[in-house]
Motif scaffolding. Structure first.
Motif, PDB file in Angstrom:
ATOM      1  N   LEU A 273      37.246  13.620  -4.365  1.00 42.72           N
ATOM      2  CA  LEU A 273      37.937  14.624  -3.456  1.00 42.72           C
ATOM      3  C   LEU A 273      36.951  15.606  -2.755  1.00 42.72           C
ATOM      4  CD1 LEU A 273      40.464  15.850  -6.164  1.00 42.72           C
ATOM      5  CD2 LEU A 273      41.059  14.425  -4.207  1.00 42.72           C
ATOM      6  N   GLU A 274      35.348  15.327  -3.022  1.00 41.57           N
ATOM      7  CA  GLU A 274      34.581  16.281  -2.434  1.00 41.57           C
ATOM      8  C   GLU A 274      33.773  15.282  -1.067  1.00 41.57           C
ATOM      9  OE1 GLU A 274      33.933  19.606  -2.983  1.00 41.57           O
ATOM     10  OE2 GLU A 274      35.522  19.510  -4.525  1.00 41.57           O
ATOM     11  N   ARG A 275      34.339  14.438  -1.046  1.00 42.41           N
ATOM     12  CA  ARG A 275      33.580  13.505  -0.119  1.00 42.41           C
ATOM     13  C   ARG A 275      34.135  13.783   1.217  1.00 42.41           C
ATOM     14  NH1 ARG A 275      33.923   7.641  -3.255  1.00 42.41           N
ATOM     15  NH2 ARG A 275      32.502   8.211  -5.076  1.00 42.41           N
ATOM     16  N   VAL A 276      33.777  14.754   1.939  1.00 39.09           N
ATOM     17  CA  VAL A 276      34.295  15.395   3.312  1.00 39.09           C
ATOM     18  C   VAL A 276      33.306  15.179   4.201  1.00 39.09           C
ATOM     19  CG1 VAL A 276      35.276  17.203   4.373  1.00 39.09           C
ATOM     20  CG2 VAL A 276      35.659  17.171   1.813  1.00 39.09           C
ATOM     21  N   GLN A 277      33.950  14.539   5.308  1.00 42.54           N
ATOM     22  CA  GLN A 277      32.782  14.421   6.565  1.00 42.54           C
ATOM     23  C   GLN A 277      32.523  15.792   7.124  1.00 42.54           C
ATOM     24  OE1 GLN A 277      31.588  11.810   7.572  1.00 42.54           O
ATOM     25  NE2 GLN A 277      32.458  10.555   6.173  1.00 42.54           N
ATOM     26  N   ASP A 278      31.761  16.709   6.603  1.00 39.68           N
ATOM     27  CA  ASP A 278      31.421  17.901   6.937  1.00 39.68           C
ATOM     28  C   ASP A 278      30.283  18.201   7.725  1.00 39.68           C
ATOM     29  OD1 ASP A 278      29.817  17.445   5.331  1.00 39.68           O
ATOM     30  OD2 ASP A 278      29.816  18.852   3.684  1.00 39.68           O
ATOM     31  N   LYS A 279      30.251  19.471   8.313  1.00 42.49           N
ATOM     32  CA  LYS A 279      29.076  19.408   9.381  1.00 42.49           C
ATOM     33  C   LYS A 279      27.527  19.140   8.588  1.00 42.49           C
ATOM     34  CE  LYS A 279      27.203  23.112  12.320  1.00 42.49           C
ATOM     35  NZ  LYS A 279      27.449  24.655  12.591  1.00 42.49           N
ATOM     36  N   PRO A 280      27.302  19.373   7.530  1.00 42.30           N
ATOM     37  CA  PRO A 280      26.026  19.015   6.904  1.00 42.30           C
ATOM     38  C   PRO A 280      26.063  17.269   6.866  1.00 42.30           C
ATOM     39  CG  PRO A 280      26.922  20.729   5.664  1.00 42.30           C
ATOM     40  CD  PRO A 280      27.883  20.522   6.381  1.00 42.30           C
ATOM     41  N   MET A 281      27.209  16.748   6.736  1.00 43.98           N
ATOM     42  CA  MET A 281      27.224  15.182   6.695  1.00 43.98           C
ATOM     43  C   MET A 281      26.786  14.728   8.271  1.00 43.98           C
ATOM     44  SD  MET A 281      27.442  12.710   4.828  1.00 43.98           S
ATOM     45  CE  MET A 281      27.638  10.904   4.848  1.00 43.98           C
ATOM     46  N   ARG A 282      27.361  15.361   9.218  1.00 46.60           N
ATOM     47  CA  ARG A 282      27.477  14.948  10.405  1.00 46.60           C
ATOM     48  C   ARG A 282      25.888  15.421  10.859  1.00 46.60           C
ATOM     49  NH1 ARG A 282      32.560  17.363  10.839  1.00 46.60           N
ATOM     50  NH2 ARG A 282      31.406  19.024  11.777  1.00 46.60           N
ATOM     51  N   GLY A 283      25.284  16.405  10.660  1.00 39.31           N
ATOM     52  CA  GLY A 283      23.924  16.824  10.884  1.00 39.31           C
ATOM     53  C   GLY A 283      22.991  15.737  10.437  1.00 39.31           C
ATOM     54  N   LEU A 284      23.286  15.402   9.212  1.00 38.90           N
ATOM     55  CA  LEU A 284      22.351  14.240   8.252  1.00 38.90           C
ATOM     56  C   LEU A 284      22.381  12.883   9.088  1.00 38.90           C
ATOM     57  CD1 LEU A 284      22.749  14.837   4.614  1.00 38.90           C
ATOM     58  CD2 LEU A 284      20.765  15.394   5.888  1.00 38.90           C
ATOM     59  N   ILE A 285      23.598  12.736   9.823  1.00 42.81           N
ATOM     60  CA  ILE A 285      23.896  11.288  10.414  1.00 42.81           C
ATOM     61  C   ILE A 285      23.052  11.388  11.664  1.00 42.81           C
ATOM     62  CG2 ILE A 285      25.448   9.735  11.469  1.00 42.81           C
ATOM     63  CD1 ILE A 285      27.500  10.638   9.223  1.00 42.81           C
ATOM     64  N   GLU A 286      23.249  12.538  12.541  1.00 40.18           N
ATOM     65  CA  GLU A 286      22.412  12.782  13.660  1.00 40.18           C
ATOM     66  C   GLU A 286      20.948  12.566  13.386  1.00 40.18           C
ATOM     67  OE1 GLU A 286      23.804  16.245  15.068  1.00 40.18           O
ATOM     68  OE2 GLU A 286      25.748  15.521  15.815  1.00 40.18           O
ATOM     69  N   GLU A 287      20.562  13.562  12.474  1.00 36.63           N
ATOM     70  CA  GLU A 287      18.972  13.188  12.075  1.00 36.63           C
ATOM     71  C   GLU A 287      18.644  11.726  11.551  1.00 36.63           C
ATOM     72  OE1 GLU A 287      15.814  15.480   9.026  1.00 36.63           O
ATOM     73  OE2 GLU A 287      17.898  15.701   8.939  1.00 36.63           O
ATOM     74  N   PHE A 288      19.122  11.095  10.952  1.00 38.16           N
ATOM     75  CA  PHE A 288      18.976   9.614  10.673  1.00 38.16           C
ATOM     76  C   PHE A 288      18.991   8.979  11.701  1.00 38.16           C
ATOM     77  CE2 PHE A 288      20.595   5.413  10.108  1.00 38.16           C
ATOM     78  CZ  PHE A 288      19.799   4.986   9.044  1.00 38.16           C
ATOM     79  N   GLU A 289      20.012   9.166  12.887  1.00 37.80           N
ATOM     80  CA  GLU A 289      19.891   8.141  14.143  1.00 37.80           C
ATOM     81  C   GLU A 289      18.657   8.729  14.820  1.00 37.80           C
ATOM     82  OE1 GLU A 289      23.522   9.076  15.891  1.00 37.80           O
ATOM     83  OE2 GLU A 289      24.976   7.771  14.635  1.00 37.80           O
ATOM     84  N   ARG A 290      18.486  10.081  14.798  1.00 32.70           N
ATOM     85  CA  ARG A 290      17.350  10.410  15.613  1.00 32.70           C
ATOM     86  C   ARG A 290      15.895  10.048  15.068  1.00 32.70           C
ATOM     87  NH1 ARG A 290      18.818  15.125  15.463  1.00 32.70           N
ATOM     88  NH2 ARG A 290      17.474  16.216  13.847  1.00 32.70           N
ATOM     89  N   VAL A 291      15.917   9.897  13.707  1.00 35.69           N
ATOM     90  CA  VAL A 291      14.535   9.611  13.155  1.00 35.69           C
ATOM     91  C   VAL A 291      14.309   8.028  13.285  1.00 35.69           C
ATOM     92  CG1 VAL A 291      13.596   9.253  10.797  1.00 35.69           C
ATOM     93  CG2 VAL A 291      14.465  11.454  11.308  1.00 35.69           C
ATOM     94  N   HIS A 292      15.411   7.440  13.157  1.00 35.05           N
ATOM     95  CA  HIS A 292      15.332   5.869  13.523  1.00 35.05           C
ATOM     96  C   HIS A 292      15.217   5.424  14.754  1.00 35.05           C
ATOM     97  CE1 HIS A 292      16.359   3.795   9.591  1.00 35.05           C
ATOM     98  NE2 HIS A 292      16.687   4.933   9.175  1.00 35.05           N
ATOM     99  N   MET A 293      15.693   6.109  15.795  1.00 33.39           N
ATOM    100  CA  MET A 293      15.533   5.892  17.205  1.00 33.39           C
ATOM    101  C   MET A 293      13.938   6.243  17.505  1.00 33.39           C
ATOM    102  SD  MET A 293      17.130   7.628  20.452  1.00 33.39           S
ATOM    103  CE  MET A 293      18.858   7.087  20.102  1.00 33.39           C
ATOM    104  N   SER A 294      13.299   7.315  16.904  1.00 38.82           N
ATOM    105  CA  SER A 294      11.965   7.706  17.189  1.00 38.82           C
ATOM    106  C   SER A 294      11.149   6.776  16.401  1.00 38.82           C
ATOM    107  CB  SER A 294      11.653   9.202  16.711  1.00 38.82           C
ATOM    108  OG  SER A 294      10.319   9.478  16.788  1.00 38.82           O
ATOM    109  N   HIS A 295      11.543   6.280  15.376  1.00 41.60           N
ATOM    110  CA  HIS A 295      10.807   5.121  14.713  1.00 41.60           C
ATOM    111  C   HIS A 295      10.756   3.838  15.520  1.00 41.60           C
ATOM    112  CE1 HIS A 295       9.815   2.052  11.746  1.00 41.60           C
ATOM    113  NE2 HIS A 295       9.012   2.998  11.177  1.00 41.60           N
ATOM    114  N   ASN A 296      11.724   3.664  15.990  1.00 45.97           N
ATOM    115  CA  ASN A 296      11.934   2.145  16.852  1.00 45.97           C
ATOM    116  C   ASN A 296      10.899   2.450  18.012  1.00 45.97           C
ATOM    117  OD1 ASN A 296      13.729   1.111  14.852  1.00 45.97           O
ATOM    118  ND2 ASN A 296      15.540   1.676  15.825  1.00 45.97           N
ATOM    119  N   MET A 297      11.137   3.539  18.694  1.00 42.02           N
ATOM    120  CA  MET A 297      10.465   3.652  19.871  1.00 42.02           C
ATOM    121  C   MET A 297       8.862   3.598  19.729  1.00 42.02           C
ATOM    122  SD  MET A 297      12.271   6.881  21.900  1.00 42.02           S
ATOM    123  CE  MET A 297      11.284   6.906  23.124  1.00 42.02           C
ATOM    124  N   LEU A 298       8.557   4.123  18.451  1.00 41.38           N
ATOM    125  CA  LEU A 298       6.971   4.019  18.041  1.00 41.38           C
ATOM    126  C   LEU A 298       6.818   2.546  18.107  1.00 41.38           C
ATOM    127  CD1 LEU A 298       6.640   7.297  16.060  1.00 41.38           C
ATOM    128  CD2 LEU A 298       5.676   6.924  18.276  1.00 41.38           C
TER     129      LEU A 298
END
Length: 367
Positions: A273-298
């Motif tokens: 009942l606590e598994r909500v797609q909240d703002k922290p979740m969306r921020g972590l997903i964006e950070e995950f994508e940003r980190v992986h994109m940066s890692h792939n570029m490097l």
């Protein structure tokens, strides 16, 4: 009266024989002089023929020395063509001089034969004159006169007066013709020697010019390759530093990647009942994508840098090997200058040769 007629005929015969003998003696001396002159000319030609052994040795050594080049530099160039041309000229000069020397030997033999013929005929005339003088001196009171069995007989192998004169003239004519041919042959010998000397000198100058030009071209190409090698080494060091920087940046991305993935994984263990797609979740997903994109570029940048480095390293190896070939070719062609020193006179300096190669003698100010 008959005795007086015989006396006059004997005097005329003696005068005629003496005239022919003097003419043959003069011809004999001319033949001797011609033989002497032809022998001197033949000796000079033989000496020049022997002197060709040095160019033969030098040219052969130059060609064999250039064959020691490694395959990338073992090419057909203008210097090789000029050296082969010089060898061809030397061989042709040797053949021509040998031919004229053989012709000279044949002509000397012919002149010697006609000289022996003249000496034999002069000796016969000396004997004839001795007999004629003896006959002229005989008198009725001489002690050595006697009756003979057949004094009016004609000796065997006798010839007419016309045949006698024709034989003498023929010998003199043959001698004069041989002397004329010998003079022409001496001129041919002199011309052949000078032509061979001029051709060898001109071709030697051409070879020296092409050789020095090739040394200059190879040295310039060698210097350009050394500069290219130096720049490649600098770029390799630069790319190597860039690779180290990118690798450090990739290493710096490891912990941030672990952190964001751990946070996302940890949030998946929340109650249902606590598994909500909240703002922290969306921020972590964006950070995950940003980190992986940066890692792939490097990673991509690192791969491109490594590819560039390996390409430059391989090119550096090829340039280094080509530079070794150039140095070997340069040393080989420089060695030709030392090999060809026997072709120059002892008083000919390097400066004089360079002036001759560049045709600058008229532009220099003399002391």
């Amino acid at each position: 009266m008959q005795g007086s007629g015989s006396w006059s005929s004997g005097i005329l015969l003696i005068c005629e024989v003496q005239a022919w003998r003097e003419k043959q003696r003069f011809t004999r001396e001319c033949v001797r002089d011609e033989i002497r002159a032809l022998k001197e000319e033949k000796h000079a030609t033989e000496l020049h023929l022997e002197s060709l052994q040095v160019p033969f040795m030098v040219i052969s050594q130059c060609l064999s020395n250039r064959d020691q080049r490694v395959p990338p530099e073992l090419t057909r160039d203008q210097l090789g063509e000029e050296l082969n041309k010089e060898l061809h000229i030397a061989e042709n000069s040797k053949r021509v001089l040998m031919d004229v020397c053989h012709m000279g030997w044949e002509k000397i033999k012919e002149l010697t034969n006609v000289l022996c013929r003249l000496e034999r005929e002069i000796k016969n005339k000396d004997e004839t004159l001795d007999l004629e003088y003896h006959v002229k001196d005989l008198t009725r009171d001489s002690t050595d006169i006697s009756f003979k069995l057949d004094p009016t007989r004609v000796p065997t192998e006798s010839m007419t007066e016309e045949s006698y004169v024709h034989c003498i003239e023929n010998t003199i004519k043959i001698a004069e013709q041989l002397m004329s041919e010998s003079k022409t042959l001496r001129e041919t010998m002199f011309k052949s020697r000078e032509q061979a000397r001029n051709q060898m000198h001109a071709q030697s100058q051409q070879v020296e010019l092409i050789m020095r030009r090739r040394v200059f071209d190879i040295q310039r190409a060698r210097n350009e390759m050394e500069w290219q090698k130096y720049k490649l080494e600098q770029n390799l060091q630069k790319v190597d530093r860039e690779i180290e920087t990118v690798r450090a940046a990739v290493a710096d991305k490891i912990n941030p990647t672990k952190l964001v993935e751990t946070r996302l994984e940890t949030r998946t263990r929340r109650p249902v009942l606590e598994r909500v797609q909240d703002k922290p979740m969306r921020g972590l997903i964006e950070e995950f994508e940003r980190v992986h994109m940066s890692h792939n570029m490097l990673e991509k940048k690192l791969e491109e840098a490594l590819t560039t480095y390996h390409g430059m390293f391989n090119h550096h190896g090829r340039v280094t090997k080509d530079l070794q070939y150039k140095n070997q070719a340069l040393e080989t062609d420089r060695r030709l200058i030392e090999i060809r020193k026997p072709l120059h006179s002892s008083d000919e300096t390097e400066f004089k040769r360079n002036v001759g190669y560049c045709h600058m003698s008229d532009e220099l100010v003399t002391d």
